[in-house]
Each structure stands twice: as structure tokens, then as C-alpha cells.
Design a protein around this motif. Structure first.
Motif, PDB file in Angstrom:
ATOM      1  N   ARG A 100       0.828  -1.206   0.000  1.00  0.00           N
ATOM      2  CA  ARG A 100       0.000   0.000   0.000  1.00  0.00           C
ATOM      3  C   ARG A 100       0.859   1.251   0.000  1.00  0.00           C
ATOM      4  NH1 ARG A 100      -2.875  -0.081   4.866  1.00  0.00           N
ATOM      5  NH2 ARG A 100      -1.950  -2.073   5.468  1.00  0.00           N
ATOM      6  N   ALA A 101       1.967   1.209   0.758  1.00  0.00           N
ATOM      7  CA  ALA A 101       2.844   2.372   0.827  1.00  0.00           C
ATOM      8  C   ALA A 101       3.454   2.662  -0.542  1.00  0.00           C
ATOM      9  CB  ALA A 101       3.937   2.131   1.863  1.00  0.00           C
ATOM     10  N   THR A 102       3.940   1.612  -1.203  1.00  0.00           N
ATOM     11  CA  THR A 102       4.573   1.795  -2.500  1.00  0.00           C
ATOM     12  C   THR A 102       3.568   2.271  -3.535  1.00  0.00           C
ATOM     13  OG1 THR A 102       5.977  -0.073  -1.916  1.00  0.00           O
ATOM     14  CG2 THR A 102       6.105   0.711  -4.173  1.00  0.00           C
ATOM     15  N   GLN A 103       2.330   1.802  -3.395  1.00  0.00           N
ATOM     16  CA  GLN A 103       1.309   2.218  -4.343  1.00  0.00           C
ATOM     17  C   GLN A 103       1.034   3.709  -4.194  1.00  0.00           C
ATOM     18  OE1 GLN A 103      -2.029  -0.385  -4.703  1.00  0.00           O
ATOM     19  NE2 GLN A 103      -3.432   1.276  -5.156  1.00  0.00           N
ATOM     20  N   GLN A 104       1.037   4.180  -2.954  1.00  0.00           N
ATOM     21  CA  GLN A 104       0.748   5.590  -2.711  1.00  0.00           C
ATOM     22  C   GLN A 104       1.874   6.473  -3.222  1.00  0.00           C
ATOM     23  OE1 GLN A 104      -1.349   7.513  -0.400  1.00  0.00           O
ATOM     24  NE2 GLN A 104      -2.871   5.920  -0.024  1.00  0.00           N
ATOM     25  N   ASN A 105       3.116   6.103  -2.851  1.00  0.00           N
ATOM     26  CA  ASN A 105       4.246   6.963  -3.178  1.00  0.00           C
ATOM     27  C   ASN A 105       5.519   6.146  -3.128  1.00  0.00           C
ATOM     28  OD1 ASN A 105       6.330   8.858  -3.208  1.00  0.00           O
ATOM     29  ND2 ASN A 105       5.102  10.381  -2.162  1.00  0.00           N
ATOM     30  N   ARG A 106       5.989   5.772  -4.285  1.00  0.00           N
ATOM     31  CA  ARG A 106       7.121   4.851  -4.336  1.00  0.00           C
ATOM     32  C   ARG A 106       8.384   5.437  -3.718  1.00  0.00           C
ATOM     33  NH1 ARG A 106      10.248   1.601  -9.081  1.00  0.00           N
ATOM     34  NH2 ARG A 106      12.173   1.544  -7.912  1.00  0.00           N
ATOM     35  N   GLU A 107       8.667   6.714  -4.048  1.00  0.00           N
ATOM     36  CA  GLU A 107       9.908   7.319  -3.539  1.00  0.00           C
ATOM     37  C   GLU A 107       9.929   7.351  -2.027  1.00  0.00           C
ATOM     38  OE1 GLU A 107       9.843   8.343  -7.673  1.00  0.00           O
ATOM     39  OE2 GLU A 107       8.381   8.969  -6.165  1.00  0.00           O
ATOM     40  N   MET A 108       8.778   7.761  -1.495  1.00  0.00           N
ATOM     41  CA  MET A 108       8.712   7.855  -0.037  1.00  0.00           C
ATOM     42  C   MET A 108       8.856   6.482   0.602  1.00  0.00           C
ATOM     43  SD  MET A 108       6.995  10.564   2.162  1.00  0.00           S
ATOM     44  CE  MET A 108       5.620  10.976   1.155  1.00  0.00           C
ATOM     45  N   ALA A 109       8.227   5.484  -0.004  1.00  0.00           N
ATOM     46  CA  ALA A 109       8.339   4.130   0.539  1.00  0.00           C
ATOM     47  C   ALA A 109       9.794   3.676   0.538  1.00  0.00           C
ATOM     48  CB  ALA A 109       7.465   3.165  -0.265  1.00  0.00           C
ATOM     49  N   GLU A 110      10.475   3.950  -0.563  1.00  0.00           N
ATOM     50  CA  GLU A 110      11.886   3.572  -0.644  1.00  0.00           C
ATOM     51  C   GLU A 110      12.690   4.267   0.427  1.00  0.00           C
ATOM     52  OE1 GLU A 110      14.124   2.490  -4.749  1.00  0.00           O
ATOM     53  OE2 GLU A 110      12.663   4.114  -4.865  1.00  0.00           O
ATOM     54  N   ALA A 111      12.393   5.572   0.618  1.00  0.00           N
ATOM     55  CA  ALA A 111      13.119   6.342   1.621  1.00  0.00           C
ATOM     56  C   ALA A 111      12.893   5.770   3.016  1.00  0.00           C
ATOM     57  CB  ALA A 111      12.673   7.797   1.567  1.00  0.00           C
ATOM     58  N   PHE A 112      11.726   5.170   3.219  1.00  0.00           N
ATOM     59  CA  PHE A 112      11.432   4.583   4.521  1.00  0.00           C
ATOM     60  C   PHE A 112      11.940   3.158   4.647  1.00  0.00           C
ATOM     61  CE2 PHE A 112       9.158   7.341   7.330  1.00  0.00           C
ATOM     62  CZ  PHE A 112       8.684   8.356   6.524  1.00  0.00           C
ATOM     63  N   GLY A 113      12.647   2.696   3.639  1.00  0.00           N
ATOM     64  CA  GLY A 113      13.300   1.399   3.769  1.00  0.00           C
ATOM     65  C   GLY A 113      12.556   0.223   3.181  1.00  0.00           C
ATOM     66  N   VAL A 166      11.979  -2.164  -2.449  1.00  0.00           N
ATOM     67  CA  VAL A 166      11.043  -2.103  -3.568  1.00  0.00           C
ATOM     68  C   VAL A 166      11.279  -3.196  -4.606  1.00  0.00           C
ATOM     69  CG1 VAL A 166      10.318  -0.679  -5.508  1.00  0.00           C
ATOM     70  CG2 VAL A 166      10.574   0.335  -3.277  1.00  0.00           C
ATOM     71  N   ASP A 167      12.539  -3.471  -4.922  1.00  0.00           N
ATOM     72  CA  ASP A 167      12.805  -4.497  -5.935  1.00  0.00           C
ATOM     73  C   ASP A 167      12.246  -5.855  -5.522  1.00  0.00           C
ATOM     74  OD1 ASP A 167      15.972  -3.562  -7.503  1.00  0.00           O
ATOM     75  OD2 ASP A 167      13.890  -3.198  -8.032  1.00  0.00           O
ATOM     76  N   ARG A 168      12.494  -6.223  -4.269  1.00  0.00           N
ATOM     77  CA  ARG A 168      11.985  -7.523  -3.824  1.00  0.00           C
ATOM     78  C   ARG A 168      10.462  -7.496  -3.699  1.00  0.00           C
ATOM     79  NH1 ARG A 168      14.652  -9.600   1.392  1.00  0.00           N
ATOM     80  NH2 ARG A 168      15.206  -7.440   1.714  1.00  0.00           N
ATOM     81  N   LEU A 169       9.947  -6.332  -3.332  1.00  0.00           N
ATOM     82  CA  LEU A 169       8.495  -6.193  -3.232  1.00  0.00           C
ATOM     83  C   LEU A 169       7.848  -6.409  -4.599  1.00  0.00           C
ATOM     84  CD1 LEU A 169       6.010  -5.349  -1.531  1.00  0.00           C
ATOM     85  CD2 LEU A 169       6.362  -3.048  -2.396  1.00  0.00           C
ATOM     86  N   TYR A 170       8.435  -5.778  -5.607  1.00  0.00           N
ATOM     87  CA  TYR A 170       7.898  -5.925  -6.960  1.00  0.00           C
ATOM     88  C   TYR A 170       7.882  -7.393  -7.367  1.00  0.00           C
ATOM     89  CZ  TYR A 170       7.693  -0.948  -8.149  1.00  0.00           C
ATOM     90  OH  TYR A 170       7.364   0.383  -8.214  1.00  0.00           O
ATOM     91  N   ALA A 171       8.968  -8.103  -7.076  1.00  0.00           N
ATOM     92  CA  ALA A 171       9.025  -9.519  -7.431  1.00  0.00           C
ATOM     93  C   ALA A 171       7.895 -10.274  -6.733  1.00  0.00           C
ATOM     94  CB  ALA A 171      10.386 -10.102  -7.056  1.00  0.00           C
ATOM     95  N   CYS A 172       7.701  -9.983  -5.452  1.00  0.00           N
ATOM     96  CA  CYS A 172       6.632 -10.655  -4.701  1.00  0.00           C
ATOM     97  C   CYS A 172       5.259 -10.364  -5.289  1.00  0.00           C
ATOM     98  CB  CYS A 172       6.630 -10.170  -3.245  1.00  0.00           C
ATOM     99  SG  CYS A 172       7.801 -11.033  -2.226  1.00  0.00           S
ATOM    100  N   VAL A 173       5.033  -9.084  -5.565  1.00  0.00           N
ATOM    101  CA  VAL A 173       3.711  -8.693  -6.065  1.00  0.00           C
ATOM    102  C   VAL A 173       3.439  -9.344  -7.417  1.00  0.00           C
ATOM    103  CG1 VAL A 173       2.342  -6.748  -6.913  1.00  0.00           C
ATOM    104  CG2 VAL A 173       3.624  -6.530  -4.802  1.00  0.00           C
ATOM    105  N   PHE A 174       4.445  -9.345  -8.268  1.00  0.00           N
ATOM    106  CA  PHE A 174       4.258  -9.935  -9.586  1.00  0.00           C
ATOM    107  C   PHE A 174       3.977 -11.427  -9.465  1.00  0.00           C
ATOM    108  CE2 PHE A 174       4.098  -9.063 -13.920  1.00  0.00           C
ATOM    109  CZ  PHE A 174       4.703 -10.077 -14.645  1.00  0.00           C
ATOM    110  N   ALA A 175       4.730 -12.090  -8.563  1.00  0.00           N
ATOM    111  CA  ALA A 175       4.505 -13.519  -8.344  1.00  0.00           C
ATOM    112  C   ALA A 175       3.110 -13.752  -7.765  1.00  0.00           C
ATOM    113  CB  ALA A 175       5.568 -14.073  -7.411  1.00  0.00           C
ATOM    114  N   LEU A 176       2.707 -12.889  -6.836  1.00  0.00           N
ATOM    115  CA  LEU A 176       1.376 -13.025  -6.232  1.00  0.00           C
ATOM    116  C   LEU A 176       0.287 -12.869  -7.291  1.00  0.00           C
ATOM    117  CD1 LEU A 176      -0.334 -13.245  -3.631  1.00  0.00           C
ATOM    118  CD2 LEU A 176      -0.259 -10.765  -3.475  1.00  0.00           C
ATOM    119  N   GLY A 177       0.497 -11.899  -8.169  1.00  0.00           N
ATOM    120  CA  GLY A 177      -0.471 -11.695  -9.239  1.00  0.00           C
ATOM    121  C   GLY A 177      -0.626 -12.932 -10.091  1.00  0.00           C
TER     122      GLY A 177
END
Lengths: 253, 317, 288
Positions: C169-182, C185-196
Motif C-alpha cells: 500500500r505504501a509503495t502504491q501511494q508513493n514509491r519514492e517515499m516508501a523507498e526512503a522509509f526502507g 522495492v525491488d523484492r516487493l515488486y518480485a513478490c507482487v508480480f509472483a502473487l499476481g
């Protein structure tokens, strides 16, 4: 400052009862505002006072919920933003909005050609030399003369600001609206910008929103203070400085 | 590079293509003719995607408007090729105006879907009016088309030489049109809309009208290509209205490089030859084509011409 | 059958279709929302789920194994696609479209070569009839609907209540901010794509007993999923479900009165006009 002489002439821009609400919040409440031709006019006030909203209502970016806007005696309330630009109301926004991936030349050319594209034939092909001259002139005015081939997004922040101003100048504005132009600039850049605005204001009426009080007091002929969507006070810089309410609300006295 | 220089480069390409017809073996002769007509379709699509930044998934309706406009007229009446061409283009222009007025208030993913929906409606209509269109079985035009009267000569469109030159003419027209657009004030505004629409409005441009212009121009070029295809290859079928023919120009344009003048041709040619060569090698040709797509886009993320322009040849329009 | 009965049957069928569609489209919605890319191979994942399910069932005679094995396998494929295709092009919108079309072609061809061009079904794992006064209805379809609802609820729980969901949800709202908060993102994207891919494949596996497995079955699902996600509003889970039910029910009901072709025409026009009027879809955030 010849404020008395300025108020003797008719106003360039006037708003009557201008109101705009967002959700439940009244951002601008029944504002009556006047701009005199040839002046530099600053709007100041705390965050959320409604300054940007007021200015967006004037430029046409936002439509009012109530009230009217007059420009040169003409009711432009229902005129959309692009058409207001055609009348000479040109604005910049708080966050720099330029074409980052295009060159500096292309950025200004887009503004300059707007004026030149009045007839159908001019939409098909323009006199490239005339366009290039216009662009060069605008860039020289703001001091970016040598940067025409640079990519806009690669320019340092201060130069991007100047680029945006060059674009507005290429449109030959009658009213130039600047929303926090000194934000993010280094002190020497601010000095240069103030000088630029003074030069520009010789032929153009300037309306600016600013937080930098020094700049405001230095530049403006008249100042309007806003708070919670209403106009708190209006007048010459020394009057505003001495104003008790303004001191309490904004200048932090 | 100056305007004149660019014009010369484009004309040189056209001249090169013209010379090709004398050296190509018969199969490739017809293949290149087909590629040229379809590349014109991609050019039309590029006007909307590459320059204005609007991605549509329903452009098959414009291609089909051309195909059916020309084909139905020629099939069911005594009209000739020129009338057919005109009918096809007019159908496309009219459709573009209607679609534009309905859909151009939307952008991005919404626009994508709205165009896809209308594209589907077009396809379904060809099925619904099956009696007239004969659905996917289609109409064969050869024999129905009277030879063109050019001066004192009768010119049959199915003649390979005539077909090649007609295809080249159509393509050349569209290519030069796209070059004009890329360098004209109007084209500059379209690019500005793509880059930052709000800024463009605040510079005084009525962006809706410009987007409508782009869509109508795009629709006109795509329907011209469709009409030419029907007349030159003598076939009218509803595959041309299906989602496949909406995906193709998207694919060709992105592969070749959106926002470039040579990109559409490069993408169309690459895909066509990839399919052709692959199906000669193996019955699993789709896999080869898929691999070509993936590998190409990994190496040229902005499309072939687009990436070349970004890396080396900045003057490419 | 009287009109009322036909309508009732249409509503039943529409609900089942809608729920399955919701499950399949959910994958697309998550990928769209979090990663901001359009996965043209989405329908191929659906098809792959169906085909692998067919293989597993045919060889092991265990449909349950298929229901587990197929989604896992497809998730693995999705991970590979993310790692070797999407990440190198840095998830750029246009490059992703071309690349996923390429992946679509590859997967379709693989299936065509190995599985063949025929449509094949498996017998339903649970066979019972629900006897309404007017007709008998396949019990398996009810099971499918229930399974879909369960999985939709599970996904909602994942997104709303887990850390992974929070990252999404955080990355969907604002990717840069999510990244800044740690957020990784790369691993998240892999997870989301696999989940899809996983969710879509389950949907594909579930429908094999109802609707046979065929190498081209993904295209229709792709179009429908697009429709559902954008009507429902990008990135809105609830919107996806409502959109799917809407599409399923409308299609079912309209088909009672019109020929399938005309029904599709009407549905398409309605969808298009809804979007013209309300461009952010039914549940979307700000209008684009």
C-alpha cells in the motif's frame, strides 16, 4: 511609492466576492481584490491562508464557486485558463512546471510560438528565424542566453526557475503571476531574481505570492495580507509593517 | 540537422525503397508491399502514441473503417478504387471525430480502456452484420475491382509492380506527413501535451482541440492504410477489426521507437520478417518472435530508432 | 424455462463468473496498482494455471494437488519474468508492454507445442447437483464460487493486515517515499508480480472442470480483466470485486435477452460510457 497616483487610475484586475471551497473547507471566502496597472503587488499570509487558491482563481486554473473576476473591465469569470493566457494573464506555480525532457530552447519556443500562431498558416509552418529571435530575446532577459541547448531537467534549480520566467515573458504578459518565486533559491539568486522582477515590472503588472518578507518589503508597491481565506489587510509596505493584526498573525511580533 | 537535410534523408529512404522493387525476388516483393502499407498504419498510430502520448487499444476500428469503407463500396457497387479509397478515409475521419468527442476527456489507463471497448464494439458490429460483411470468412475483391484508368492506360491493382508502387506512394505520403508533423508548430504542441499537459494549457493552448486534431489525423492515416490494404490485397475480413489489429500497431510502434519518423517502419519490418523467417524455421515460430521481442526491447528500451536517437544520432526526427 | 427462471439462472452463472473473474483480475489490479505496469501476459498466466492443472490432474488424479501445484509453478514463472525481463527494463511502461507481449507469445507457443491445440477438460473433483425446482445446478460451480470468495478474503487480509500488504500500500501511494522509509522495492515488486500470477493461476485451475483448458483461453481473460480493473478503479481491491461482479452479472443477464454478440456490444458501450462520465472508475481515487 506613488500609491496615491496608482489608485487614481482604474484597476487592471478586480475580483468581487470570490469564493472557493474544497470538501468542507472554505479556502477563499468572498474576496474582493484589486490590482492596479503597473504595480508590483504581493500577497502574503500563513500557510493555508488561501493565497495560492486565490491566484489560481485569477489565472483560471480553478473555477470559483461564487463571485466574479474582471480583467480590464471585462468579466472573465467563465473564461478558461488557456483563453486567459491569451488575454495576457500568465502564471507560474509553486513547484516548477517545465518540460524537463525537452531543451531550454524548446521550452521557450513553445511559449513564444503561442503568440505567433494566430492564423491557420502559422500552425502549419512558422518563420523559424522569427521564433529563434523571440526565444533568444526571452532567454537573454533572464540571463540564460547561453543555455539554449541544455536539457531543461538537467539545469540547476535556480536556472529552472529562470527558465519558467523566460517562458512567461515570451508570452508577452500583461499580468504576471508568480507563486513563491524565491522558494529554494540561494541568497545571491534571490538578489538576481528581485532585480529581474523589477526590470520586468516596467512593462508588466506583477502579482506575487511570497514568504520571504525582505523581498516582499523591498519589491512591492502594495501588499495584501490574507488569513483563513479572507483579506486581513491591504496597503503600502510601511502601513502593513505597522499593522497590529498583521504583526500578530503573520510577522510574528 | 536542418529541415532540408532531414527532408533529403527521408526522400532518400523512399528512393531506396523504390529501387528495391527491381532487385527483390517475387515473394519479398509482395512482402515489402504489405509491410509498407502496414507501416503507414503504424505511422498513423504513432501520431497519437509517440507524439501526443495517448495509448489506444482500439485503433483497429480505424483500420477496419478503411478496409470496410473501401471494400464494401467496391464489392457491392460499381465504384472504382479511388472512390473506395476516399470512402475508407472519410469513414475513418468521421469515426475519429465521434470517438474523440466521447473519449478525449479521459487519459491514461481510462483512455486505453475506452478505446479498447469501442474497438471491440467495432469488431462485434462486423459480426452482427454478418450478412453484409461475411464475418471472418470475408469478401474477396479480386475480379470486382475495375482497373484504374490512369490517362490512357488501364492499371490493375493486383499487378505486383503496380501494387508495390501504390504501397510505396501511400507509405511515402504518410512518412512525409509525419515528418512535417514532427517539425511543425502543431507537432511541437502535441509533444508538449505529452510531456506536461497542464503546463501546455497554462501556456494558452486549448489542449482538447489539439488532442482531437491528433486523433483525427491518426484516424485518417490509419483508415487510409486500411483502405489501401483492402484494395491492394483484395481482401476484406473482420480480423482487421479484431483486438489483434489494435495490438499490432502498438507493438510495431514501440518496437521501432515511438515518437520517431522511421520507428514505425522499422518495427513493422522487424516483426514481419521475424514472423516470416521464424515460420520457415520451425512450427513454433511464435516462440521465436516472442524471444525477438524480449531481446530487442532489452537492448533498445526506447525502440530501435528511439534508442539509436538517444544514444548516438540525436538529430533523428 | 420462463423468463424469471432464466434470469435466476443467469444471475447464478453471472455470480460464479464474476467471482472467478474477480480472482483472476485481482492479480492484474495488484500489479497495476503497486508496480504501475501493464502486464499483457496476464491472460497467459491464467491459461498456464489451467493447463498445468490439467496436467497434474491427469497424471496424479488429484485435483487438490493441481490446485496447489499449478499456482506455485506459475508464480515461479512470474518470478523469472520479473527478474530477467521486467527488472532489466526498470519497469518502464512502454518497454514492459512490448516485453510482456513477447512473454505472451513465448508462453502461448510453449503450451501449443507441449499441450497441443485442443481444448481438454478434467472431470469435476466434486460432483453433486443442487436441485432447484426448475433446474439442476452444478455443485462444483458453487464450490468454485466459495473458493474464490475465500481467496479474495485472504488477499484482502494480506493487503490490509500484514507487513507485506503495508509495503504494497505504501509503495502504491508513493514509491519514492516508501523507498526512503526502507521498503525493499525491488523484492516487493518480485513478490507482487509472483502473487499476481499465483492468484490468476488459481482462477485458471479452478475453471478447468467447467471450461476446458485451451492455449488461447488467456486473451478473453486479459480483456475482461482489463475491463474489471479499470471500471473498479485502479488499485482498489473492493472496486475490482465489484467491477468483476458487475461485468459477470451484466453479461449474464444481458445474454438472456440478446444474442451473445449483441450482449457484448451493449456491455462494451455501457462500460465505455461509464468511463467517459467517471474516468476514475467506480471506486478509484482522484480522476486522472
Amino acid at each position: 511609492m506613488a500609491v496615491a497616483a496608482l489608485t487614481a487610475r482604474g484597476s487592471l484586475l478586480q475580483t468581487l466576492g470570490l469564493t472557493r471551497t474544497f470538501g468542507g473547507l472554505q479556502a477563499v471566502r468572498s474576496v474582493d481584490f484589486r490590482l492596479l496597472p503597473g504595480e508590483i503587488h504581493a500577497i502574503i499570509g500563513p500557510n493555508g491562508a488561501g493565497k495560492t487558491t486565490l491566484v489560481n482563481l485569477i489565472s483560471g486554473r480553478l473555477a470559483p464557486d461564487a463571485g466574479r473576476v474582471f480583467f480590464n473591465g471585462r468579466d472573465i469569470t467563465h473564461l478558461r485558463a488557456p483563453d486567459r493566457v491569451g488575454l495576457g494573464i500568465v502564471s507560474t506555480s509553486q513547484s516548477i512546471s517545465i518540460y524537463r525532457r525537452l531543451t531550454v530552447f524548446e521550452n521557450v519556443a513553445l511559449a513564444a510560438q503561442r503568440r505567433l500562431m494566430q492564423r491557420l498558416a502559422e500552425r502549419v509552418a512558422l518563420n523559424r528565424r522569427a521564433l529563434a529571435e523571440e526565444v533568444a530575446a526571452s532567454l537573454d532577459r533572464v540571463g540564460l542566453g547561453g543555455a539554449a541547448d541544455a536539457t531543461a531537467g538537467a539545469l540547476p534549480y535556480g536556472h529552472q526557475r529562470l527558465l519558467e520566467i523566460a517562458m512567461t515573458l515570451a508570452l508577452r504578459p500583461r499580468l504576471l503571476i508568480l507563486d513563491e518565486p524565491t522558494q529554494g533559491l540561494a541568497p545571491d539568486e534571490i538578489g538576481a531574481l528581485v532585480a529581474l522582477i523589477r526590470r520586468v515590472a516596467r512593462d508588466v503588472t506583477v502579482l506575487l505570492i511570497e514568504h520571504n518578507v525582505t523581498v516582499v518589503l523591498e519589491l512591492s508597491h502594495r501588499i495584501t495580507v490574507m488569513d483563513k481565506g479572507r483579506i486581513l489587510a491591504e496597503g503600502a509596505p510601511d502601513e502593513i509593517e505597522a499593522h497590529a493584526e498583521v504583526q500578530r498573525v503573520y510577522l510574528g511580533a | 540537422m536542418t529541415g532540408r537535410g532531414m527532408l533529403i534523408v527521408h526522400v532518400a529512404l523512399l528512393a531506396l525503397l523504390w529501387v528495391l522493387q527491381f532487385v527483390l525476388p517475387p515473394f519479398h516483393h509482395g512482402m515489402v508491399a504489405r509491410i509498407l502499407v502496414l507501416a503507414a498504419y503504424a505511422i498513423g498510430y504513432n501520431v497519437l502514441l509517440g507524439y501526443t502520448g495517448l495509448m489506444s487499444l482500439g485503433h483497429a476500428m480505424f483500420f477496419a473503417a478503411g478496409v470496410y469503407g473501401a471494400g464494401l463500396l467496391v464489392y457491392y457497387s460499381a465504384a472504382g478504387a479511388v472512390s473506395g479509397l476516399l470512402a475508407g478515409v472519410l469513414a475513418g475521419l468521421g469515426l475519429a471525430v465521434i470517438l474523440g468527442l466521447l473519449s478525449l476527456r479521459t487519459t491514461g489507463a481510462t483512455f486505453l480502456l475506452v478505446t479498447m471497448m469501442f474497438g471491440q464494439v467495432g469488431y462485434l458490429l462486423t459480426l452482427y452484420f454478418n450478412r453484409i460483411t461475411l464475418g471472418d470468412q470475408g469478401l474477396i475483391l479480386s475480379g470486382r475491382l475495375e482497373p484504374l484508368r490512369v490517362g490512357a492506360i488501364d492499371v490493375t491493382l493486383s499487378n505486383p509492380a503496380v501494387r508495390f508502387n501504390a504501397a510505396l506512394l501511400i507509405f511515402g505520403l504518410c512518412l512525409l506527413l509525419s515528418l512535417w508533423l514532427a517539425r511543425s508548430p502543431v507537432g511541437r504542441v502535441l509533444v508538449a501535451i505529452r510531456e506536461n499537459e497542464e503546463r501546455t494549457r497554462m501556456l494558452g493552448y486549448d489542449t482538447f482541440r489539439y488532442k482531437l486534431f491528433a486523433l483525427v489525423l491518426s484516424g485518417g492515416i490509419c483508415s487510409l492504410s486500411g483502405a489501401a490494404y483492402a484494395l491492394l490485397f483484395a481482401y476484406v475480413g473482420n480480423t482487421f477489426a479484431s483486438i489483434l489489429y489494435s495490438i499490432y500497431p502498438l507493438l510495431w510502434t514501440l518496437l521501432g521507437g515511438a515518437g520517431t519518423t522511421f520507428g514505425p517502419l522499422a518495427g513493422t519490418a522487424l516483426m514481419s520478417y521475424a514472423i516470416d523467417v521464424a515460420s520457415g524455421l520451425t512450427s513454433a515460430y511464435l516462440m521465436v518472435v516472442g524471444l525477438v521481442l524480449v531481446v530487442t526491447i532489452l537492448w533498445f528500451p526506447s525502440g530501435i530508432v528511439g534508442s539509436l536517437r538517444a544514444r548516438r544520432w540525436r538529430w533523428l526526427p | 424455462m420462463s423468463l424469471g427462471v432464466r434470469l435466476f439462472l443467469a444471475l447464478l452463472e453471472g455470480t460464479v463468473t464474476g467471482l472467478v473473474l474477480g480472482l483472476a483480475a485481482l492479480g492484474l489490479s495488484l500489479v497495476f496498482g503497486v508496480m504501475r505496469i501493464v502486464n499483457i501476459a496476464h491472460g497467459a498466466f491464467f491459461m498456464l494455471g489451467a493447463v498445468i492443472a490439467w496436467y497434474v490432474t491427469s497424471t496424479t488424479h488429484s485435483f487438490v494437488l493441481a490446485l496447489v501445484g499449478a499456482p506455485v509453478a506459475v508464480a515461479g514463472v512470474a518470478l523469472a519474468v520479473d527478474r530477467f525481463v521486467l527488472r532489466p527494463v526498470r519497469y518502464a511502461t512502454e518497454a514492459t508492454i512490448v516485453a510482456t507481449i513477447g512473454v505472451l507469445y513465448i508462453l502461448e507457443q510453449l503450451v501449443l507445442s507441449v499441450y497441443g491445440p485442443y481444448a481438454r477438460a478434467v472431470p469435476a473433483p466434486i460432483y453433486f447437483r443442487i436441485d432447484f425446482p426448475w433446474f439442476g445446478y452444478s455443485g462444483y460451480k458453487i464450490v468454485v464460487a466459495a473458493a474464490a470468495m475465500l481467496l479474495l478474503a485472504a488477499t484482502w487480509w494480506l493487503v490490509a493486515r500484514t507487513t507485506l500488504g503495508l509495503y504494497m500500500r505504501a509503495t502504491q501511494q508513493n514509491r519514492e517515499m516508501a523507498e526512503a522509509f526502507g521498503v525493499p522495492v525491488d523484492r516487493l515488486y518480485a513478490c507482487v508480480f509472483a502473487l499476481g500470477g499465483l492468484l490468476t493461476a488459481i482462477a485458471g485451475a479452478l475453471v478447468v472442470p467447467i471450461q476446458q483448458a485451451h492455449y488461447l483461453m488467456g486473451l478473453d481473460m486479459l480483456l475482461l480483466s482489463f475491463m474489471v480493473v479499470i471500471i473498479g478503479g485502479l488499485g482498489s481491491l473492493g472496486g475490482t470485486l465489484v467491477g468483476a461482479l458487475l461485468v459477470g452479472l451484466v453479461d449474464g443477464v444481458v445474454s438472456v435477452f440478446f444474442t451473445p454478440t449483441l450482449a457484448r456490444i451493449v456491455a462494451s458501450v455501457v462500460v465505455a460510457l461509464v468511463l467517459v462520465v467517471r474516468s476514475q472508475g467506480l471506486f478509484g481515487g482522484e480522476a486522472s
